[in-house]
Design a protein around this motif. Structure first.
Motif, PDB file in Angstrom:
ATOM      1  N   ARG A 283       1.045  -1.304  -0.033  1.00  0.00           N
ATOM      2  CA  ARG A 283      -0.536   0.153  -0.005  1.00  0.00           C
ATOM      3  C   ARG A 283       0.754   1.543  -0.295  1.00  0.00           C
ATOM      4  N   LEU A 284       1.818   1.184   0.790  1.00  0.00           N
ATOM      5  CA  LEU A 284       3.155   2.192   0.839  1.00  0.00           C
ATOM      6  C   LEU A 284       3.276   2.660  -0.484  1.00  0.00           C
ATOM      7  N   ARG A 285       4.067   2.198  -1.719  1.00  0.00           N
ATOM      8  CA  ARG A 285       4.068   1.908  -2.362  1.00  0.00           C
ATOM      9  C   ARG A 285       3.201   2.140  -3.741  1.00  0.00           C
ATOM     10  N   ARG A 286       2.125   1.881  -3.631  1.00  0.00           N
ATOM     11  CA  ARG A 286       1.367   2.385  -3.896  1.00  0.00           C
ATOM     12  C   ARG A 286       0.368   3.727  -3.830  1.00  0.00           C
ATOM     13  N   GLN A 287       0.445   4.338  -2.930  1.00  0.00           N
ATOM     14  CA  GLN A 287      -0.137   5.646  -2.217  1.00  0.00           C
ATOM     15  C   GLN A 287       0.820   5.968  -1.693  1.00  0.00           C
ATOM     16  N   GLY A 288       2.091   5.847  -1.357  1.00  0.00           N
ATOM     17  CA  GLY A 288       3.044   6.947  -0.552  1.00  0.00           C
ATOM     18  C   GLY A 288       2.277   7.523   1.224  1.00  0.00           C
ATOM     19  N   TYR A 289       3.054   8.170   1.588  1.00  0.00           N
ATOM     20  CA  TYR A 289       2.585   8.173   2.793  1.00  0.00           C
ATOM     21  C   TYR A 289       2.524   9.814   3.017  1.00  0.00           C
ATOM     22  N   PRO A 290       1.239  10.814   4.337  1.00  0.00           N
ATOM     23  CA  PRO A 290       0.813  11.715   4.113  1.00  0.00           C
ATOM     24  C   PRO A 290       2.183  12.804   4.275  1.00  0.00           C
ATOM     25  N   ALA A 291       1.869  13.783   4.111  1.00  0.00           N
ATOM     26  CA  ALA A 291       3.181  14.817   4.075  1.00  0.00           C
ATOM     27  C   ALA A 291       2.104  16.123   4.394  1.00  0.00           C
ATOM     28  N   TYR A 292       2.978  16.692   5.114  1.00  0.00           N
ATOM     29  CA  TYR A 292       2.453  18.524   4.897  1.00  0.00           C
ATOM     30  C   TYR A 292       3.517  19.027   5.100  1.00  0.00           C
ATOM     31  N   THR A 293       3.276  20.498   4.972  1.00  0.00           N
ATOM     32  CA  THR A 293       4.726  21.634   4.312  1.00  0.00           C
ATOM     33  C   THR A 293       4.175  22.589   5.008  1.00  0.00           C
ATOM     34  N   THR A 294       5.461  22.987   5.598  1.00  0.00           N
ATOM     35  CA  THR A 294       5.601  23.970   6.126  1.00  0.00           C
ATOM     36  C   THR A 294       6.301  25.113   5.151  1.00  0.00           C
ATOM     37  N   SER A 295       6.325  25.279   4.134  1.00  0.00           N
ATOM     38  CA  SER A 295       6.825  25.936   2.815  1.00  0.00           C
ATOM     39  C   SER A 295       6.518  27.581   3.107  1.00  0.00           C
ATOM     40  N   PRO A 296       5.242  27.291   3.366  1.00  0.00           N
ATOM     41  CA  PRO A 296       3.966  28.832   3.024  1.00  0.00           C
ATOM     42  C   PRO A 296       5.215  29.462   4.333  1.00  0.00           C
TER      43      PRO A 296
ATOM     44  N   LEU B  79       1.767  30.754  -1.424  1.00  0.00           N
ATOM     45  CA  LEU B  79       1.989  29.468  -0.944  1.00  0.00           C
ATOM     46  C   LEU B  79       0.854  28.500  -0.664  1.00  0.00           C
ATOM     47  N   ALA B  80       0.330  29.103   0.840  1.00  0.00           N
ATOM     48  CA  ALA B  80      -0.594  28.886   1.218  1.00  0.00           C
ATOM     49  C   ALA B  80      -1.830  27.621  -0.019  1.00  0.00           C
ATOM     50  N   LYS B  81      -1.638  28.631  -1.040  1.00  0.00           N
ATOM     51  CA  LYS B  81      -2.885  27.864  -1.766  1.00  0.00           C
ATOM     52  C   LYS B  81      -2.415  27.159  -2.348  1.00  0.00           C
ATOM     53  N   GLU B  82      -0.682  27.270  -3.236  1.00  0.00           N
ATOM     54  CA  GLU B  82      -0.051  26.821  -3.890  1.00  0.00           C
ATOM     55  C   GLU B  82      -0.172  25.264  -3.242  1.00  0.00           C
ATOM     56  N   ALA B  83       0.348  24.827  -1.742  1.00  0.00           N
ATOM     57  CA  ALA B  83      -0.328  24.018  -1.288  1.00  0.00           C
ATOM     58  C   ALA B  83      -1.289  23.122  -1.191  1.00  0.00           C
ATOM     59  N   VAL B  84      -2.741  23.595  -1.033  1.00  0.00           N
ATOM     60  CA  VAL B  84      -3.696  22.809  -1.173  1.00  0.00           C
ATOM     61  C   VAL B  84      -3.883  22.575  -2.869  1.00  0.00           C
ATOM     62  N   ALA B  85      -3.519  22.961  -4.054  1.00  0.00           N
ATOM     63  CA  ALA B  85      -3.289  22.860  -5.725  1.00  0.00           C
ATOM     64  C   ALA B  85      -2.485  21.751  -5.053  1.00  0.00           C
TER      65      ALA B  85
ATOM     66  N   ALA C 220      -7.357  31.089   2.794  1.00  0.00           N
ATOM     67  CA  ALA C 220      -6.850  30.720   1.652  1.00  0.00           C
ATOM     68  C   ALA C 220      -7.104  28.979   1.348  1.00  0.00           C
ATOM     69  N   VAL C 221      -6.816  28.277   2.549  1.00  0.00           N
ATOM     70  CA  VAL C 221      -6.249  27.115   2.443  1.00  0.00           C
ATOM     71  C   VAL C 221      -7.750  26.241   2.792  1.00  0.00           C
ATOM     72  N   GLY C 222      -9.606  27.236   2.910  1.00  0.00           N
ATOM     73  CA  GLY C 222     -11.253  26.892   3.207  1.00  0.00           C
ATOM     74  C   GLY C 222     -10.897  25.107   4.254  1.00  0.00           C
ATOM     75  N   PRO C 223     -11.988  25.416   5.086  1.00  0.00           N
ATOM     76  CA  PRO C 223     -12.036  24.823   5.843  1.00  0.00           C
ATOM     77  C   PRO C 223     -11.359  22.838   6.580  1.00  0.00           C
TER      78      PRO C 223
END
Lengths: 439, 439
Positions: free
Chosen positions: A178-191, A204-210, A237-240
């Motif tokens: 499953r990991l090979r297929r789906q990858g592991y969940p991430a979050y981003t601090t870049s914004p 950057l927040a909008k880009e992160a969601v996109a 920017a990111v919604g609820p």
């Protein structure tokens, strides 16, 4: 036949990230992301790479600490098995004279981590596996043998650790697939860096969601009104439905943290990260009890003994391991087991130089063979400096792609190392020339 | 007019103490007592000396860490006032890039301590006072200004600290006079090293009593039967009224400590020192609750935040400050105030190289101006290596004689430094020659 380790090269590598305010937060206004970088090499040319991550000044001190470990490595058979990797870890962390310099904390402990991680890189490459799979190929007994249980047995015994690992064994193959297929969940601090303008934050927040991230993170703790404004902007920017974590980088005393987070709580931050000193176990417990937002910490927690107590004291909702702060894979395995015992999700710290590359292996191994879950778990992702690595972390639709290349993914490209060597590399020479011209 | 600091010399000094098993304990079988030693010098030739104490390997890493602090000192006005000493301490410990290497722990933090202590040596000499009197000459307000209250205010605010210091103010002159007449109570560890024979233990224990000490200390934690035998021998040697403390040097997990000390309790040890990891606040609390012997710790406690919690958690009966592990006089002042707030006696760790010389000043200052008491308080004394200092600690009838010479008492003699420089000094050259001949 085992090859002998014959070379041990230590490099002082620094990136002038302070120029762009990348990485700026309430405690660290102008970091120059750096690595005290180790290459060990055996007779047949096999290499193991490892490093300490620092933010600039003092990177030379960390390099000196790695250098002090040379005698433990040179002339040793290149590590290949769990037993080799257990022995090296114990030798480095139990040497009484070097232990005095911590014990098990700070520069000397981080240096032990660099050597241990380099040994894992070498061993996993010899096995032809990425580190996460190399770990997941070991039996529960081998994994338990890698852990130093000293100071842990009041909370976690080897037998309990074995039970945790055995319980996860039946699902390993399915989760690997499953990991090979789906990858592991991430979050981003870049914004969310504190030095960024509101405009840049929103963009950057909008880009992160996109880009598919389900969670972002903002740095807080400079000024409360600013934080409220930025949190509102980010939420708009990111919604609820996208989570927004906040990170104070140790800025507060307990009462400050409670007051500040009570004020930010209406904007629903997912967690407050490092509200206070990473040594303050009872302080974190008080912050957790005193306001409604969940508490996360760990990137600066010195060792497994402090993590043990954060869990004992009910001080954290999320454990944030760092691949290069403690004594490498072995000590992080201890921390994963402690977190599993308490049922607390591990959400690794990353960013810096090469930390995403390293820590993804530990989170993926945790999913396959320890906690067996990625529920409520995310690995931090920061989109900086990956271009300097031969096997950079790959993100697809907000998830880390499981690495397939053998090793620990953190080999810096030779041309990047040459350019950023401190103080003599061309990047630093050019910077000095510019400073001279401007002065 | 203030002089500028123009020189900053760092020396790697090591003594081959492992040859005699002086200093041997359950965790440190063969220490070579060492100092990463700093001399700062101002334009007019005034000097300030400070150092990190280590036990051999890694002393060079500590020296590199002190070296990294050179830019904070060179070109600065030579520190003279409380305000100068407060500023230097904050600059060294709040520099964000260097702080990353701890934070506030391990090699980089010890190095900050060496620089801070050297600055105190210089300032006290300029004032013509020993450090304990220099401190005791400051107003409560000045003393409070020296402390970094970050991460402490949930337990100790500046106002509370001020109240503690003001309460002790009226008795300062009387206690100073009594201290000059009577000296400060000491205990000796010289009989109790784990590598010593039973005969040597008994002989030195009897000598300690004859020398007027009211307390001795034995190292324990190697083998329980040995410890019982040695404790019985020591008790027979010193009689019923001399206190015998025991010290496990972090050897145990919580359950081991409880079991071992329950077995030793019938022989009435005065305290058990360092039963487990110095990071394990909750572990110390469990040891204290689980067996009848009082608990002491502190020589390896990284900073004021951990001391704060040891007190909050009711984990210790005695706080053992170390002059050279935390960030110097300023941070130790914070720890003295925390202990005073909780009414827990401070019994400093000493020994090593120069630690007796330094820490006596802090205990004497505590007596004069903070806790105002020497009830249940003793400074450790170990009769090693004092001959290398210009103003060695003086013991008279089991008590430290209050120093009269200006400064911090820890100036190593030039000839001792020259002889023990590592690796090129003649003592080390001779040792290598002997090793070559024997091999």
């Amino acid at each position: 036949m085992s090859q002998t380790v014959t070379e041990f090269e230590v490099h002082d590598i620094r990136f002038p990230t302070s120029e762009q305010l990348d990485g700026s937060d309430a405690m660290n206004p102008d970091p120059d992301y750096s690595a005290a970088y180790l290459v060990m090499r055996s007779e047949d040319g096999s290499e193991g790479h490892g490093f300490c991550f620092t933010i600039g000044r003092g990177n030379d001190v960390t390099a000196a600490a790695i250098e002090a470990l040379r005698p433990y490595v040179i002339g040793r058979p290149a590590p290949r098995t769990a037993s080799d990797l257990a022995d090296l870890h114990i030798e480095l962390t139990h040497d009484s004279q070097l232990r005095w310099l911590g014990p098990e904390k700070g520069v000397m402990h981080m240096a032990a981590g660099a050597v241990v991680n380099a040994a894992w890189d070498l061993a996993a490459r010899t096995a032809g596996l990425p580190v996460w799979e190399f770990l997941a190929s070991m039996t529960p007994e081998e994994l338990v043998s890698l852990v130093d249980f000293r100071y842990l047995t009041d909370v976690l015994t080897p037998d309990e650790a074995l039970a945790i690992l055995r319980a996860a064994e039946p699902g390993r193959a399915e989760r690997t697939a499953r990991l090979r297929r789906q990858g592991y969940p991430a979050y981003t601090t870049s914004p969310g860096w504190l030095g960024y303008s509101d405009e840049k934050l929103v963009r950057l927040a909008k880009e992160a969601v996109a880009d598919g991230f389900g969670q972002i993170k903002l740095k807080v703790g400079g000024d409360l009104e600013d934080d409220i404004r930025r949190l509102k902007l980010a939420r708009a920017a990111v919604g609820p439905s996208v989570r927004i974590a906040v990170d104070a980088n140790q800025r507060w005393d307990v009462a400050d943290a409670v007051r500040w987070m009570t004020a930010l709580a209406p904007y629903e931050p997912h967690w407050i990260e490092e509200p206070t000193s990473p040594d303050d176990i009872l302080g974190h417990a008080a912050v957790r009890a005193g306001q409604p937002v969940k508490v996360a910490t760990g990137e600066h927690v010195a060792n497994r003994v402090v993590f043990k107590q954060l869990l004992q004291a009910g001080a954290v909702d999320f454990v944030q391991i760092d691949a290069a702060r403690v004594a490498g894979v072995n000590e992080n395995l201890a921390i994963l087991l402690l977190a599993a015992k308490y049922g607390v999700p591990v959400c690794p710290h990353a960013g810096g130089v090469g930390l995403c590359e390293l820590v993804q292996h530990l989170a993926m191994f945790d999913y396959v063979a320890v906690s067996g879950s990625w529920e409520d778990r995310v690995i931090e992702y920061v989109d900086h400096l990956h271009e300097h690595f031969a096997d950079p972390a790959q993100i697809d639709a907000g998830r880390y792609v499981a690495p397939r290349a053998p090793g620990f993914s953190a080999r810096m490209l030779p041309q990047s190392m040459a350019a950023h060597r401190y103080p003599e590399g061309p990047v630093w020479q050019a910077r000095r020339t510019i400073e001279e011209v401007n002065s």
